[in-house]
Design a protein around this motif. Sequence first.
Motif, PDB file in Angstrom:
ATOM      1  N   LEU A  76     110.469 -12.640 -32.470  1.00 25.48           N
ATOM      2  CA  LEU A  76     109.013 -12.614 -32.651  1.00 25.48           C
ATOM      3  C   LEU A  76     108.317 -12.043 -31.415  1.00 25.48           C
ATOM      4  O   LEU A  76     107.333 -11.305 -31.512  1.00 25.48           O
ATOM      5  CB  LEU A  76     108.483 -14.022 -32.923  1.00 25.48           C
ATOM      6  CG  LEU A  76     108.527 -14.506 -34.381  1.00 25.48           C
ATOM      7  CD1 LEU A  76     108.072 -15.954 -34.456  1.00 25.48           C
ATOM      8  CD2 LEU A  76     107.648 -13.629 -35.260  1.00 25.48           C
ATOM      9  N   GLU A  77     108.840 -12.406 -30.236  1.00 27.30           N
ATOM     10  CA  GLU A  77     108.279 -11.853 -29.000  1.00 27.30           C
ATOM     11  C   GLU A  77     108.379 -10.336 -28.996  1.00 27.30           C
ATOM     12  O   GLU A  77     107.438  -9.632 -28.615  1.00 27.30           O
ATOM     13  CB  GLU A  77     109.016 -12.417 -27.787  1.00 27.30           C
ATOM     14  CG  GLU A  77     108.646 -13.842 -27.428  1.00 27.30           C
ATOM     15  CD  GLU A  77     109.356 -14.309 -26.171  1.00 27.30           C
ATOM     16  OE1 GLU A  77     108.694 -14.895 -25.305  1.00 27.30           O
ATOM     17  OE2 GLU A  77     110.567 -14.090 -26.053  1.00 27.30           O
ATOM     18  N   VAL A  78     109.524  -9.839 -29.421  1.00 31.66           N
ATOM     19  CA  VAL A  78     109.732  -8.389 -29.478  1.00 31.66           C
ATOM     20  C   VAL A  78     108.743  -7.755 -30.456  1.00 31.66           C
ATOM     21  O   VAL A  78     108.135  -6.716 -30.181  1.00 31.66           O
ATOM     22  CB  VAL A  78     111.180  -8.057 -29.874  1.00 31.66           C
ATOM     23  CG1 VAL A  78     111.360  -6.561 -30.106  1.00 31.66           C
ATOM     24  CG2 VAL A  78     112.155  -8.551 -28.808  1.00 31.66           C
ATOM     25  N   LYS A  79     108.563  -8.411 -31.626  1.00 32.05           N
ATOM     26  CA  LYS A  79     107.653  -7.887 -32.643  1.00 32.05           C
ATOM     27  C   LYS A  79     106.215  -7.822 -32.114  1.00 32.05           C
ATOM     28  O   LYS A  79     105.547  -6.788 -32.217  1.00 32.05           O
ATOM     29  CB  LYS A  79     107.712  -8.772 -33.895  1.00 32.05           C
ATOM     30  CG  LYS A  79     106.688  -8.401 -34.950  1.00 32.05           C
ATOM     31  CD  LYS A  79     106.736  -9.390 -36.130  1.00 32.05           C
ATOM     32  CE  LYS A  79     105.623  -9.082 -37.131  1.00 32.05           C
ATOM     33  NZ  LYS A  79     105.628 -10.032 -38.254  1.00 32.05           N
ATOM     34  N   TYR A  80     105.751  -8.917 -31.523  1.00 34.37           N
ATOM     35  CA  TYR A  80     104.362  -8.958 -31.066  1.00 34.37           C
ATOM     36  C   TYR A  80     104.163  -8.167 -29.772  1.00 34.37           C
ATOM     37  O   TYR A  80     103.044  -7.746 -29.473  1.00 34.37           O
ATOM     38  CB  TYR A  80     103.907 -10.411 -30.888  1.00 34.37           C
ATOM     39  CG  TYR A  80     103.443 -11.007 -32.187  1.00 34.37           C
ATOM     40  CD1 TYR A  80     102.117 -10.915 -32.590  1.00 34.37           C
ATOM     41  CD2 TYR A  80     104.343 -11.635 -33.048  1.00 34.37           C
ATOM     42  CE1 TYR A  80     101.699 -11.440 -33.795  1.00 34.37           C
ATOM     43  CE2 TYR A  80     103.937 -12.153 -34.259  1.00 34.37           C
ATOM     44  CZ  TYR A  80     102.609 -12.052 -34.634  1.00 34.37           C
ATOM     45  OH  TYR A  80     102.196 -12.553 -35.848  1.00 34.37           O
ATOM     46  N   ASP A  81     105.250  -7.966 -29.035  1.00 33.70           N
ATOM     47  CA  ASP A  81     105.137  -7.157 -27.830  1.00 33.70           C
ATOM     48  C   ASP A  81     104.673  -5.742 -28.170  1.00 33.70           C
ATOM     49  O   ASP A  81     103.920  -5.130 -27.407  1.00 33.70           O
ATOM     50  CB  ASP A  81     106.486  -7.115 -27.101  1.00 33.70           C
ATOM     51  CG  ASP A  81     106.439  -6.252 -25.857  1.00 33.70           C
ATOM     52  OD1 ASP A  81     105.654  -6.567 -24.949  1.00 33.70           O
ATOM     53  OD2 ASP A  81     107.170  -5.247 -25.798  1.00 33.70           O
ATOM     54  N   LYS A  82     105.096  -5.238 -29.305  1.00 33.41           N
ATOM     55  CA  LYS A  82     104.673  -3.896 -29.724  1.00 33.41           C
ATOM     56  C   LYS A  82     103.163  -3.859 -29.959  1.00 33.41           C
ATOM     57  O   LYS A  82     102.513  -2.838 -29.723  1.00 33.41           O
ATOM     58  CB  LYS A  82     105.428  -3.489 -30.991  1.00 33.41           C
ATOM     59  CG  LYS A  82     106.935  -3.327 -30.769  1.00 33.41           C
ATOM     60  CD  LYS A  82     107.671  -3.031 -32.063  1.00 33.41           C
ATOM     61  CE  LYS A  82     109.167  -2.910 -31.820  1.00 33.41           C
ATOM     62  NZ  LYS A  82     109.933  -2.686 -33.065  1.00 33.41           N
ATOM     63  N   LEU A  83     102.599  -4.988 -30.407  1.00 35.31           N
ATOM     64  CA  LEU A  83     101.147  -5.064 -30.590  1.00 35.31           C
ATOM     65  C   LEU A  83     100.437  -5.240 -29.245  1.00 35.31           C
ATOM     66  O   LEU A  83      99.346  -4.714 -29.036  1.00 35.31           O
ATOM     67  CB  LEU A  83     100.803  -6.233 -31.516  1.00 35.31           C
ATOM     68  CG  LEU A  83     101.442  -6.195 -32.917  1.00 35.31           C
ATOM     69  CD1 LEU A  83     101.088  -7.457 -33.686  1.00 35.31           C
ATOM     70  CD2 LEU A  83     100.980  -4.962 -33.685  1.00 35.31           C
ATOM     71  N   HIS A  84     101.081  -5.980 -28.346  1.00 32.64           N
ATOM     72  CA  HIS A  84     100.483  -6.203 -27.029  1.00 32.64           C
ATOM     73  C   HIS A  84     100.390  -4.914 -26.228  1.00 32.64           C
ATOM     74  O   HIS A  84      99.475  -4.753 -25.413  1.00 32.64           O
ATOM     75  CB  HIS A  84     101.319  -7.221 -26.236  1.00 32.64           C
ATOM     76  CG  HIS A  84     101.347  -8.579 -26.858  1.00 32.64           C
ATOM     77  ND1 HIS A  84     102.363  -9.494 -26.622  1.00 32.64           N
ATOM     78  CD2 HIS A  84     100.489  -9.188 -27.721  1.00 32.64           C
ATOM     79  CE1 HIS A  84     102.123 -10.600 -27.302  1.00 32.64           C
ATOM     80  NE2 HIS A  84     100.995 -10.443 -27.974  1.00 32.64           N
ATOM     81  N   GLN A  85     101.354  -4.005 -26.446  1.00 34.93           N
ATOM     82  CA  GLN A  85     101.419  -2.803 -25.617  1.00 34.93           C
ATOM     83  C   GLN A  85     100.123  -1.992 -25.680  1.00 34.93           C
ATOM     84  O   GLN A  85      99.699  -1.400 -24.685  1.00 34.93           O
ATOM     85  CB  GLN A  85     102.609  -1.928 -26.046  1.00 34.93           C
ATOM     86  CG  GLN A  85     103.976  -2.510 -25.707  1.00 34.93           C
ATOM     87  CD  GLN A  85     104.158  -2.778 -24.233  1.00 34.93           C
ATOM     88  OE1 GLN A  85     103.671  -2.031 -23.390  1.00 34.93           O
ATOM     89  NE2 GLN A  85     104.874  -3.843 -23.914  1.00 34.93           N
ATOM     90  N   ALA A  86      99.497  -1.949 -26.857  1.00 35.08           N
ATOM     91  CA  ALA A  86      98.236  -1.206 -26.988  1.00 35.08           C
ATOM     92  C   ALA A  86      97.149  -1.813 -26.095  1.00 35.08           C
ATOM     93  O   ALA A  86      96.346  -1.087 -25.487  1.00 35.08           O
ATOM     94  CB  ALA A  86      97.775  -1.206 -28.444  1.00 35.08           C
ATOM     95  N   LEU A  87      97.131  -3.146 -25.995  1.00 38.18           N
ATOM     96  CA  LEU A  87      96.153  -3.818 -25.140  1.00 38.18           C
ATOM     97  C   LEU A  87      96.466  -3.572 -23.669  1.00 38.18           C
ATOM     98  O   LEU A  87      95.553  -3.341 -22.859  1.00 38.18           O
ATOM     99  CB  LEU A  87      96.140  -5.318 -25.442  1.00 38.18           C
ATOM    100  CG  LEU A  87      95.859  -5.707 -26.894  1.00 38.18           C
ATOM    101  CD1 LEU A  87      95.923  -7.227 -27.058  1.00 38.18           C
ATOM    102  CD2 LEU A  87      94.501  -5.185 -27.336  1.00 38.18           C
ATOM    103  N   TYR A  88      97.764  -3.639 -23.315  1.00 39.29           N
ATOM    104  CA  TYR A  88      98.165  -3.388 -21.928  1.00 39.29           C
ATOM    105  C   TYR A  88      97.804  -1.962 -21.516  1.00 39.29           C
ATOM    106  O   TYR A  88      97.388  -1.712 -20.384  1.00 39.29           O
ATOM    107  CB  TYR A  88      99.667  -3.600 -21.757  1.00 39.29           C
ATOM    108  CG  TYR A  88     100.152  -5.017 -21.984  1.00 39.29           C
ATOM    109  CD1 TYR A  88      99.302  -6.103 -21.818  1.00 39.29           C
ATOM    110  CD2 TYR A  88     101.477  -5.275 -22.355  1.00 39.29           C
ATOM    111  CE1 TYR A  88      99.741  -7.404 -22.028  1.00 39.29           C
ATOM    112  CE2 TYR A  88     101.925  -6.562 -22.559  1.00 39.29           C
ATOM    113  CZ  TYR A  88     101.060  -7.618 -22.395  1.00 39.29           C
ATOM    114  OH  TYR A  88     101.502  -8.897 -22.594  1.00 39.29           O
ATOM    115  N   GLU A  89      97.983  -1.024 -22.451  1.00 37.42           N
ATOM    116  CA  GLU A  89      97.694   0.376 -22.153  1.00 37.42           C
ATOM    117  C   GLU A  89      96.194   0.561 -21.863  1.00 37.42           C
ATOM    118  O   GLU A  89      95.815   1.273 -20.931  1.00 37.42           O
ATOM    119  CB  GLU A  89      98.123   1.256 -23.323  1.00 37.42           C
ATOM    120  CG  GLU A  89      97.834   2.747 -23.151  1.00 37.42           C
ATOM    121  CD  GLU A  89      98.590   3.371 -22.006  1.00 37.42           C
ATOM    122  OE1 GLU A  89      98.151   4.432 -21.524  1.00 37.42           O
ATOM    123  OE2 GLU A  89      99.629   2.816 -21.578  1.00 37.42           O
TER     124      GLU A  89
END
Length: 362
Positions: A60-73
Motif C-alpha cells: 500500500l505504501e508503494v501504491k500511495y507513494d506514486k500519488l505522493h510523488q506529484a505532491l513532492y514534485e
Amino acid sequence: MKDPQVLAALQTKLRRFLGTHSGYISSLPVAVKKRIKALKKLQLQYTDLEADFYKEVHALEVKYDKLHQALYEKRKLVVNAEYEPNEEECDFPSDDEEDEKDLCKDMEDKAKIDGKGNADEKDDTKLHDFDENTKGIPEFWLTIFKNVDLLSEMVQDYDEPILKHLNDIQLKFHDQPMGFTLEFYFSENEFFTNKVLTKYYEMKCAPDKEDPFSFEGPEIFKCKGCTIDWKKGKNVTVKTIKKKQKHKSRGAVRTITKTVQNDSFFNFFNPPPVPEDTDEEMDEDTQALLTADFEIGHYIRERIVPRAVLFFTGEALDDEDFEEEEGEEGEEGEEDEEEDDPDYDPSKDKSAKDQQAECKQQ
C-alpha cells in the motif's frame, strides 16, 4: 555484607538463578504443558500472518507513494523558485499571519502618534538577508536539518555551505527486495560534481527462525551509500593531522602528516559494510554505527520527507527529540603525542615536500 568472603559466596549462589524461570511452568502437569505448546504453535501462526499483514502494508505504501510523488514534485518546484503558487494555493489560515496583521496595525498606530514612520530605521529582529524579492524558499532543507536534533548533531559548520545547495530529498520505495532509497538532489556547487547522492536501505519482514516471537514488523538490516566525487581539496569527510615520531634509540624526531576521517553529515553516504554472512558477528562499534544509521534513514523516510514544511516551521518538532551525545575531536592540524618508531632512520628521512606528496588526499 561488608565481609568480602560472605559477599562473594552470596554472589556465587545468586548467579545460579540468572536467566532461570521461577519454576512454575516446569511444575505444571504434562497435559497442561502440551496445551501451552499448542498455544505457542497458534502464536507462531499469528506471527506469520502478522508478517503477511506488514507486507501488504508495504504494498500500500508503494501504491500511495506514486500519488505522493506529484505532491513532492510541486513542493520541490515551489522551494526552488520554479513555480510561484497563486493566491488560491496560498489561501491557508495561519496564526502567524494574524499576529503579523496585529503587529502591522500596532506599528501604523505608533507611526501616527510619532507623526511619521521611521522607514529607514534598522530592524534588529531581522535574522536573514531575504526580502520580498527573494525567490523560492532559501535554505529550506538546511533549516530542516538544523531544526531536527537527530540531524543537527551530524551537521558540522563546514557542512552548511554544501547543504545550502540541497534542492530536494526524494523517497523511492522498492518491492523486491523490500526497502527504499533516499535521493538527495544538489545544485551545481564548488564541493563535488554529483547531482544526486543516494542512500539505499533494505528491509526484512519475516520472523527470525531462531527467535520468531521477537518479530515486531519490518526492520532495516542493510544499507548502502554512494561515492561522492569531491573536487580537489573540498572533501570535508577527511582531515589532515600532524604526527610526531621519535626513534627509540637515536632520539631523533620527525613529523609526518596523516589523513583521518572527519566528522561530517556526508559520512552518512559511507556507512560501514554489513557482513554477508548472517552468522558473522559484528563488533560493537560497527553495530552502534549501523543502528544509528538505520534510525536516521527511517526517520527521514517516515517523517522528514512526508512532512518537510512542518519541520521547516518547527511545528512537527517533539520536545523529546533524541538526546544529544557529547564528544570531542582534535582540530585540523592538531599535533598528536610523540610516538616511538623503532624503524625510523633519520638518515633516510624524506623532505616535508616528499611526505606531503605521499600523503596527498585521494
